[in-house]
Structure formats: C-alpha cells, structure tokens
Design an enzyme around this catalytic site. Structure first.
Site, PDB file in Angstrom:
ATOM      1  N   TYR A  59       0.819  -1.216   0.000  1.00  0.00           N
ATOM      2  CA  TYR A  59       0.000   0.000   0.000  1.00  0.00           C
ATOM      3  C   TYR A  59       0.855   1.270   0.000  1.00  0.00           C
ATOM      4  O   TYR A  59       0.485   2.259  -0.628  1.00  0.00           O
ATOM      5  CB  TYR A  59      -1.018  -0.032   1.160  1.00  0.00           C
ATOM      6  CG  TYR A  59      -2.140  -0.966   0.803  1.00  0.00           C
ATOM      7  CD1 TYR A  59      -3.143  -0.556  -0.063  1.00  0.00           C
ATOM      8  CD2 TYR A  59      -2.150  -2.282   1.235  1.00  0.00           C
ATOM      9  CE1 TYR A  59      -4.141  -1.427  -0.467  1.00  0.00           C
ATOM     10  CE2 TYR A  59      -3.139  -3.169   0.842  1.00  0.00           C
ATOM     11  CZ  TYR A  59      -4.139  -2.730  -0.012  1.00  0.00           C
ATOM     12  OH  TYR A  59      -5.114  -3.605  -0.427  1.00  0.00           O
ATOM     13  N   GLN A  85     -14.977   1.852  -7.137  1.00  0.00           N
ATOM     14  CA  GLN A  85     -14.259   0.825  -6.376  1.00  0.00           C
ATOM     15  C   GLN A  85     -12.802   1.234  -6.212  1.00  0.00           C
ATOM     16  O   GLN A  85     -12.045   0.590  -5.493  1.00  0.00           O
ATOM     17  CB  GLN A  85     -14.313  -0.512  -7.131  1.00  0.00           C
ATOM     18  CG  GLN A  85     -15.717  -1.051  -7.342  1.00  0.00           C
ATOM     19  CD  GLN A  85     -15.691  -2.247  -8.296  1.00  0.00           C
ATOM     20  OE1 GLN A  85     -15.452  -3.376  -7.885  1.00  0.00           O
ATOM     21  NE2 GLN A  85     -15.923  -1.991  -9.563  1.00  0.00           N
ATOM     22  N   HIS A 117     -14.657   1.054  -1.702  1.00  0.00           N
ATOM     23  CA  HIS A 117     -13.527   0.251  -1.210  1.00  0.00           C
ATOM     24  C   HIS A 117     -12.474   1.096  -0.506  1.00  0.00           C
ATOM     25  O   HIS A 117     -11.326   0.660  -0.366  1.00  0.00           O
ATOM     26  CB  HIS A 117     -12.889  -0.545  -2.366  1.00  0.00           C
ATOM     27  CG  HIS A 117     -13.767  -1.655  -2.890  1.00  0.00           C
ATOM     28  ND1 HIS A 117     -13.572  -2.272  -4.102  1.00  0.00           N
ATOM     29  CD2 HIS A 117     -14.859  -2.258  -2.330  1.00  0.00           C
ATOM     30  CE1 HIS A 117     -14.504  -3.208  -4.280  1.00  0.00           C
ATOM     31  NE2 HIS A 117     -15.300  -3.216  -3.218  1.00  0.00           N
ATOM     32  N   CYS A 158      -0.824   7.373  15.551  1.00  0.00           N
ATOM     33  CA  CYS A 158      -2.113   7.965  15.141  1.00  0.00           C
ATOM     34  C   CYS A 158      -2.159   9.412  15.636  1.00  0.00           C
ATOM     35  O   CYS A 158      -1.905   9.666  16.826  1.00  0.00           O
ATOM     36  CB  CYS A 158      -3.254   7.155  15.749  1.00  0.00           C
ATOM     37  SG  CYS A 158      -4.859   7.982  15.643  1.00  0.00           S
ATOM     38  N   LEU A 165     -12.998  -2.168 -21.727  1.00  0.00           N
ATOM     39  CA  LEU A 165     -12.040  -2.467 -22.795  1.00  0.00           C
ATOM     40  C   LEU A 165     -12.394  -3.751 -23.529  1.00  0.00           C
ATOM     41  O   LEU A 165     -12.213  -3.871 -24.735  1.00  0.00           O
ATOM     42  CB  LEU A 165     -10.635  -2.581 -22.180  1.00  0.00           C
ATOM     43  CG  LEU A 165      -9.461  -2.659 -23.142  1.00  0.00           C
ATOM     44  CD1 LEU A 165      -9.385  -1.411 -24.009  1.00  0.00           C
ATOM     45  CD2 LEU A 165      -8.165  -2.833 -22.360  1.00  0.00           C
TER      46      LEU A 165
HETATM   47  C1  BJW Z   1     -10.223  -1.015 -19.143  1.00  0.00           C
HETATM   48  C2  BJW Z   1      -9.081  -0.372 -19.518  1.00  0.00           C
HETATM   49  C3  BJW Z   1      -9.259   0.815 -20.197  1.00  0.00           C
HETATM   50  C4  BJW Z   1      -8.440  -2.108 -18.557  1.00  0.00           C
HETATM   51  N1  BJW Z   1     -10.492   1.259 -20.425  1.00  0.00           N
HETATM   52  N2  BJW Z   1     -11.441  -0.559 -19.396  1.00  0.00           N
HETATM   53  C5  BJW Z   1     -17.990 -16.117  -3.953  1.00  0.00           C
HETATM   54  C6  BJW Z   1     -19.022 -15.565  -4.690  1.00  0.00           C
HETATM   55  C7  BJW Z   1     -19.414 -14.257  -4.497  1.00  0.00           C
HETATM   56  C8  BJW Z   1     -18.759 -13.452  -3.595  1.00  0.00           C
HETATM   57  C9  BJW Z   1     -17.736 -13.993  -2.864  1.00  0.00           C
HETATM   58  C10 BJW Z   1     -17.350 -15.301  -3.035  1.00  0.00           C
HETATM   59  N3  BJW Z   1     -16.323 -15.551  -2.185  1.00  0.00           N
HETATM   60  C11 BJW Z   1     -16.037 -14.414  -1.514  1.00  0.00           C
HETATM   61  C12 BJW Z   1     -16.899 -13.464  -1.912  1.00  0.00           C
HETATM   62  C13 BJW Z   1     -16.936 -12.047  -1.459  1.00  0.00           C
HETATM   63  C14 BJW Z   1     -15.735 -11.273  -1.945  1.00  0.00           C
HETATM   64  C15 BJW Z   1     -15.539 -11.489  -3.451  1.00  0.00           C
HETATM   65  O1  BJW Z   1     -16.162 -10.843  -4.275  1.00  0.00           O
HETATM   66  N4  BJW Z   1     -14.614 -12.364  -3.811  1.00  0.00           N
HETATM   67  C16 BJW Z   1     -14.373 -12.667  -5.232  1.00  0.00           C
HETATM   68  C17 BJW Z   1     -12.893 -12.926  -5.440  1.00  0.00           C
HETATM   69  C18 BJW Z   1     -15.258 -13.814  -5.650  1.00  0.00           C
HETATM   70  N5  BJW Z   1     -16.045  -9.878  -1.675  1.00  0.00           N
HETATM   71  C19 BJW Z   1     -15.767  -9.317  -0.504  1.00  0.00           C
HETATM   72  O2  BJW Z   1     -15.192  -9.921   0.374  1.00  0.00           O
HETATM   73  C20 BJW Z   1     -16.255  -7.894  -0.308  1.00  0.00           C
HETATM   74  N6  BJW Z   1     -16.989  -7.819   0.913  1.00  0.00           N
HETATM   75  C21 BJW Z   1     -18.145  -8.465   1.054  1.00  0.00           C
HETATM   76  O3  BJW Z   1     -18.630  -9.183   0.187  1.00  0.00           O
HETATM   77  O4  BJW Z   1     -18.751  -8.227   2.274  1.00  0.00           O
HETATM   78  C22 BJW Z   1     -19.969  -8.931   2.542  1.00  0.00           C
HETATM   79  C23 BJW Z   1     -21.191  -8.300   1.956  1.00  0.00           C
HETATM   80  C24 BJW Z   1     -22.356  -9.021   1.933  1.00  0.00           C
HETATM   81  C25 BJW Z   1     -23.511  -8.472   1.396  1.00  0.00           C
HETATM   82  C26 BJW Z   1     -23.502  -7.187   0.896  1.00  0.00           C
HETATM   83  C27 BJW Z   1     -22.361  -6.480   0.955  1.00  0.00           C
HETATM   84  C28 BJW Z   1     -21.194  -7.041   1.468  1.00  0.00           C
HETATM   85  C29 BJW Z   1     -15.072  -6.936  -0.200  1.00  0.00           C
HETATM   86  C30 BJW Z   1     -14.345  -6.795  -1.494  1.00  0.00           C
HETATM   87  C31 BJW Z   1     -13.133  -5.881  -1.310  1.00  0.00           C
HETATM   88  C32 BJW Z   1     -12.330  -5.734  -2.579  1.00  0.00           C
HETATM   89  N7  BJW Z   1     -11.137  -5.039  -2.283  1.00  0.00           N
HETATM   90  C33 BJW Z   1     -10.214  -4.723  -3.376  1.00  0.00           C
HETATM   91  C34 BJW Z   1      -8.932  -4.090  -2.778  1.00  0.00           C
HETATM   92  C35 BJW Z   1      -9.208  -2.640  -2.350  1.00  0.00           C
HETATM   93  C36 BJW Z   1      -7.975  -1.975  -1.898  1.00  0.00           C
HETATM   94  C37 BJW Z   1      -6.902  -1.965  -2.948  1.00  0.00           C
HETATM   95  O5  BJW Z   1      -7.009  -1.264  -3.971  1.00  0.00           O
HETATM   96  O6  BJW Z   1      -5.900  -2.675  -2.757  1.00  0.00           O
HETATM   97  O7  BJW Z   1     -10.841  -3.831  -4.302  1.00  0.00           O
HETATM   98  S1  BJW Z   1      -9.783  -6.140  -4.397  1.00  0.00           S
HETATM   99  C38 BJW Z   1      -9.732  -5.247  -5.901  1.00  0.00           C
HETATM  100  O8  BJW Z   1     -10.777  -5.727  -6.799  1.00  0.00           O
HETATM  101  C39 BJW Z   1     -10.104  -3.796  -5.555  1.00  0.00           C
HETATM  102  C40 BJW Z   1     -11.008  -3.429  -6.685  1.00  0.00           C
HETATM  103  O9  BJW Z   1     -11.816  -2.329  -6.321  1.00  0.00           O
HETATM  104  C41 BJW Z   1     -11.774  -4.703  -6.937  1.00  0.00           C
HETATM  105  C42 BJW Z   1     -12.408  -4.789  -8.280  1.00  0.00           C
HETATM  106  O10 BJW Z   1     -11.454  -4.753  -9.298  1.00  0.00           O
HETATM  107  P1  BJW Z   1     -11.787  -3.974 -10.654  1.00  0.00           P
HETATM  108  O11 BJW Z   1     -11.892  -2.530 -10.406  1.00  0.00           O
HETATM  109  O12 BJW Z   1     -12.922  -4.619 -11.337  1.00  0.00           O
HETATM  110  O13 BJW Z   1     -10.406  -4.189 -11.473  1.00  0.00           O
HETATM  111  P2  BJW Z   1      -9.977  -5.408 -12.408  1.00  0.00           P
HETATM  112  O14 BJW Z   1      -8.516  -5.291 -12.556  1.00  0.00           O
HETATM  113  O15 BJW Z   1     -10.518  -6.684 -11.928  1.00  0.00           O
HETATM  114  O16 BJW Z   1     -10.685  -5.096 -13.791  1.00  0.00           O
HETATM  115  C43 BJW Z   1     -10.326  -3.992 -14.595  1.00  0.00           C
HETATM  116  C44 BJW Z   1     -11.217  -3.987 -15.820  1.00  0.00           C
HETATM  117  O17 BJW Z   1     -10.907  -2.824 -16.564  1.00  0.00           O
HETATM  118  C45 BJW Z   1     -10.990  -5.197 -16.751  1.00  0.00           C
HETATM  119  O18 BJW Z   1     -12.251  -5.709 -17.173  1.00  0.00           O
HETATM  120  C46 BJW Z   1     -10.253  -4.607 -17.942  1.00  0.00           C
HETATM  121  O19 BJW Z   1     -10.592  -5.197 -19.187  1.00  0.00           O
HETATM  122  C47 BJW Z   1     -10.746  -3.183 -17.924  1.00  0.00           C
HETATM  123  N8  BJW Z   1      -9.816  -2.226 -18.483  1.00  0.00           N
HETATM  124  N9  BJW Z   1      -7.982  -1.169 -19.097  1.00  0.00           N
HETATM  125  C48 BJW Z   1     -11.552   0.503 -20.006  1.00  0.00           C
HETATM  126  N10 BJW Z   1      -8.183   1.512 -20.632  1.00  0.00           N
END
Ligand code: BJW
Length: 236
Positions: A60, A95, A113, A140, A206
């Site tokens: 981080y 996010q 997030h 802190c 993309l």
């Molecule tokens: C372009 C481009 C260009 C490139 N132009 N496009 C099984 C099933 C369902 C859920 C779960 C499961 N097992 C566990 C879970 C829950 C879990 C989860 O989802 N896990 C998965 C792995 C399955 N989720 C959680 O734990 C969340 N909490 C939760 O669910 O609490 C309970 C709850 C219950 C009920 C309601 C609500 C809550 C918490 C998730 C926390 C995610 N944290 C992170 C890190 C944040 C800090 C940090 O930055 O380090 O968040 S992980 C990471 O992924 C980050 C992002 O915000 C997140 C999403 O990623 P994002 O933004 O989609 O990026 P990419 O890289 O994946 O995609 C980029 C896209 O852009 C691609 O498609 C490219 O093609 C495109 N692209 N260049 C346009 N130029």
C-alpha cells in the site's frame, strides 16, 4: 435520453488504467495483475495483514506514493463534466482507492472500497488523511497509538456506504459500469440489482467482462475514448 433522470455510475480500475495505474486483473497478459508474484486476493485481506503486515503495508505504501504522481485522464474528466452538468440525480460509486475522480472535479462520488490517502486507526477508530508511509508504524494523530492501517476494504470486510448505494440504485433510471471486471462482489452484482429495480444497464469496458451478459448494452474500447463519447451523448 429525456426519460433518464437518475444515474448511478460504477467505476473500476479500468477507468484509471490510462492514467498509468495498474489494474488488478488483466485477461490473457500472462502477468495477471500480479504484484511481486502475489495475487491481490492474497495481499488484500485481513488475514494477510495479520500474517505479514510488512508485506501488506509495503504494497500500500508503494501504491499510495505512485498515485500521487498520476493525473486524471479523459474518462475522469468526462465524468466530472457529467457531474457538473447533469441536473438529475447522479452518484459515481467507485471501487477505486485513488483520488483521480475528485482531482478531475467530480463531487457526487462515493469510494466503496476506501481511499489510499486515508489511514484508519484500529485503536481509536479515527480516520485521517495520510499521504506518507505506514510501514514505519507512525503514531495515530488522534490517540498516539501505532495502530494505523490503510483505510481500504479488504476481502471479507464490508464495503462502505452500502445503504447509500442501494438507495441510489432504487431510484436509478440508468446504471453504467465502467472499467471493472465484474469479478468482485457486491459491486459485481449491482447490474443485476439495478435491472431488477427497473434501470436500464450499460457497460463501458475495454473487453467483455465476467458480467457482460447481464447488461442491456456493452460498448467496448478504452475508457479515455468511450466515456467522453457517452457523456457527450447524455448531455446533448
Ligand atoms: C479497461 C481499460 C481501459 C483495462 N479502459 N477498461 C464467492 C461468490 C461471491 C462473492 C464472494 C465469493 N467468495 C467471496 C466473496 C466475497 C468477496 C468477493 O467478491 N470475492 C471474489 C474474489 C469472488 N467480496 C468481498 O469480500 C467484499 N466484501 C463483502 O462481500 O462483504 C460482505 C457483503 C455481503 C452483502 C452485501 C455487501 C457485502 C469486499 C471486497 C473488497 C475488494 N477489495 C479490493 C482491494 C481494495 C484496496 C486496494 O485497492 O488494494 O478492491 S480487491 C480489488 O478488486 C479492488 C477493486 O476495487 C476490486 C475490483 O477490481 P476492478 O476494479 O474490477 O479491477 P480489475 O482489474 O478486476 O478489472 C479492470 C477492468 O478494466 C478489466 O475488465 C479490464 O478489461 C478493464 N480495463 N484497461 C476501459 N483503458
């Protein structure tokens, strides 16, 4: 577009990619968004922080330093223009933990997030702006304990402001998802929530994402080109 009044925009890492900020998951590039051979799922968890805090804090600290050298791109600028000029309701749910939407001028924005430039004290629960490093275990500013962590949401933790997001989705006529892979819940499920609540759904990415089949329409291309074009369409 006269029937559209209330809009929810969801953004992900793809919106910041053209600013030089790495995405988490790259399809088919062989590198797969790895950081020093770690998948984000192995670093961004409370368990990883408990097991190896130096590794997680270094991850981080590097990213916090890097984002401060990056600039908003035309996609951020276009969404900020939409924010200024759209007279219906608008909520940009990001996010992303960078501050590029704000630096472009967006105000109706929510970081589900968390934010790189905030630290959270696990001793006194105060959040404060933080631009420096955390690996040196600074005190802190509120309570003096060396208990600061990045104010970001890790896997297994509850994303921020879910009530506000669902309230906006309930009122939305249009849900637009930009630059997110649809791999991480609950954000990945917003398209289904929005559709069930009666909104039209549009994806700008993309490439096709894991959730593309849920959207009424998908437009493919770099965010820096297709987001300004979509905003022009909305504001004409
Ligand atoms: C372009 C481009 C260009 C490139 N132009 N496009 C099984 C099933 C369902 C859920 C779960 C499961 N097992 C566990 C879970 C829950 C879990 C989860 O989802 N896990 C998965 C792995 C399955 N989720 C959680 O734990 C969340 N909490 C939760 O669910 O609490 C309970 C709850 C219950 C009920 C309601 C609500 C809550 C918490 C998730 C926390 C995610 N944290 C992170 C890190 C944040 C800090 C940090 O930055 O380090 O968040 S992980 C990471 O992924 C980050 C992002 O915000 C997140 C999403 O990623 P994002 O933004 O989609 O990026 P990419 O890289 O994946 O995609 C980029 C896209 O852009 C691609 O498609 C490219 O093609 C495109 N692209 N260049 C346009 N130029």
């Amino acid at each position: 577009m006269s029937h559209i009044r209330n809009i929810v925009v969801l953004t992900g890492a793809g919106v910041s990619a053209e600013s030089g900020i790495d995405t988490f998951r790259e399809a088919n590039d062989g590198r797969g968004g790895l950081w020093e051979q770690h998948r984000v799922e192995d670093v961004a968890t409370p368990e990883a922080f408990a097991r190896d805090p130096d590794l997680v804090l270094r991850f981080y600290d590097m990213r916090r330093e890097a984002i401060q050298t990056k600039q908003p791109n035309p996609a951020h600028e276009a969404l900020a223009r939409l924010d200024r000029e759209w007279d219906g309701d608008l909520l940009i749910v990001t996010q992303n933990v960078d501050d590029l939407h704000e630096r472009a001028g967006a105000r109706r924005i929510l970081h589900m997030h968390g934010e790189h430039l905030n630290a959270w004290c696990t001793a006194c629960d105060v959040r404060c702006r933080w631009t420096g490093t955390l690996i040196d275990r600074p005190a802190c500013p509120a309570c003096g304990e060396a208990a600061l962590r990045p104010d970001v949401v890790w896997f297994g933790e509850m994303p921020y402001e879910m009530d506000r997001i669902f309230a906006a989705l309930r009122e939305a006529d249009l849900f637009v998802s930009i630059g997110t892979s649809g791999a991480v819940y609950p954000a990945a499920g917003f398209v289904q929530n929005a559709a069930a609540l009666g909104a039209r759904t549009l994806e700008l990415n993309l490439e096709r994402s894991q959730g593309s089949h849920w959207f009424d329409e998908t437009r493919l291309g770099p965010a820096g080109r297709i987001v300004p074009a979509w905003v022009d369409e909305m504001l004409q």
